[in-house]
Write a protein that holds these residues in place. Sequence first.
Motif, PDB file in Angstrom:
ATOM      1  N   LYS A 190      15.862 -52.163 -13.965  1.00 58.65           N
ATOM      2  CA  LYS A 190      15.424 -53.801 -14.006  1.00 58.65           C
ATOM      3  C   LYS A 190      16.128 -54.426 -15.056  1.00 58.65           C
ATOM      4  O   LYS A 190      17.023 -55.534 -14.911  1.00 58.65           O
ATOM      5  N   TYR A 213      19.411 -57.154 -14.585  1.00 59.58           N
ATOM      6  CA  TYR A 213      19.536 -58.560 -15.148  1.00 59.58           C
ATOM      7  C   TYR A 213      20.704 -58.717 -16.148  1.00 59.58           C
ATOM      8  O   TYR A 213      21.324 -59.857 -16.268  1.00 59.58           O
ATOM      9  N   TYR A 222      22.038 -51.581  -8.802  1.00 58.95           N
ATOM     10  CA  TYR A 222      20.599 -51.774  -9.470  1.00 58.95           C
ATOM     11  C   TYR A 222      19.777 -52.436  -8.570  1.00 58.95           C
ATOM     12  O   TYR A 222      19.361 -53.653  -9.145  1.00 58.95           O
ATOM     13  N   ILE A 268      16.793 -53.666  -7.212  1.00 62.44           N
ATOM     14  CA  ILE A 268      15.422 -54.070  -6.995  1.00 62.44           C
ATOM     15  C   ILE A 268      14.699 -54.743  -6.266  1.00 62.44           C
ATOM     16  O   ILE A 268      15.430 -55.583  -5.565  1.00 62.44           O
ATOM     17  N   ASP A 306      13.234 -57.719  -5.821  1.00 62.92           N
ATOM     18  CA  ASP A 306      13.206 -58.889  -6.512  1.00 62.92           C
ATOM     19  C   ASP A 306      13.954 -60.237  -5.916  1.00 62.92           C
ATOM     20  O   ASP A 306      15.234 -59.889  -5.410  1.00 62.92           O
ATOM     21  N   TRP A 357      17.653 -60.302  -7.055  1.00 64.80           N
ATOM     22  CA  TRP A 357      18.509 -59.216  -6.496  1.00 64.80           C
ATOM     23  C   TRP A 357      19.109 -59.725  -5.173  1.00 64.80           C
ATOM     24  O   TRP A 357      20.459 -59.560  -4.900  1.00 64.80           O
TER      25      TRP A 357
END
Length: 206
Positions: A153, A157, A186, A188, A190, A193
């Motif tokens: 995470k 970010y 990466y 995720i 979210d 993302w």
Amino acid sequence: MFFSNSLENQLQRWNETIRNQPKNPNAYIRRGMVNFQLAKIDESIEDFDMAEQLDASIKPYLWQRGLSYYYAERFAEGAQQFEIDLTVNAQDVEETVWRYLCITRLLGVEEARNSLLTVKNDPRRVMQGVYDLYAGDCTEDDVLTVGQSEGIKGNFYSHLYLGLYYEVENNLDLAQEYIVKAADNYKIDDYMWYLAQVHKTLRGWF
């Protein structure tokens, strides 16, 4: 885009919910989020606007609309949305960083940096590093290092916000490199993302 079938299924479910509950503001917010994830930016804004019409008190919580405004290139409205959001969520680095991105598009980097709003208590170390970068107080490597220390995470970010930073600096090669890495390396569960995926789609970065 990944998950496009399930997003289409979600869209159909929210369409049905809205047919049955046309005065439900939350249903419009949720459908707006799915529209955004499908890179249907104008449709997402229409949904968020309808949610606010149904319940004016939710305006400071419509951060999703601020993101849609950014991708619709409605930067003044985006900056205003994030300013309003910060009245109820003053510890969120993302709100002030997106405001910075909108202001940069309108008035340039120097003006955006000078008007960067103070955020001190975001619990995510990677976002504090991002804030310091946008404020001119640390380096790209500092942000990547703190991102690495926070796992997938944190890596996501750090790469996303470095890419966004470089794009408004007109360094499109680095912008593309970091945002594509955020989206592809990466993954995720979210909303942000999905934003990275939308960014890739709208810019044609693959």
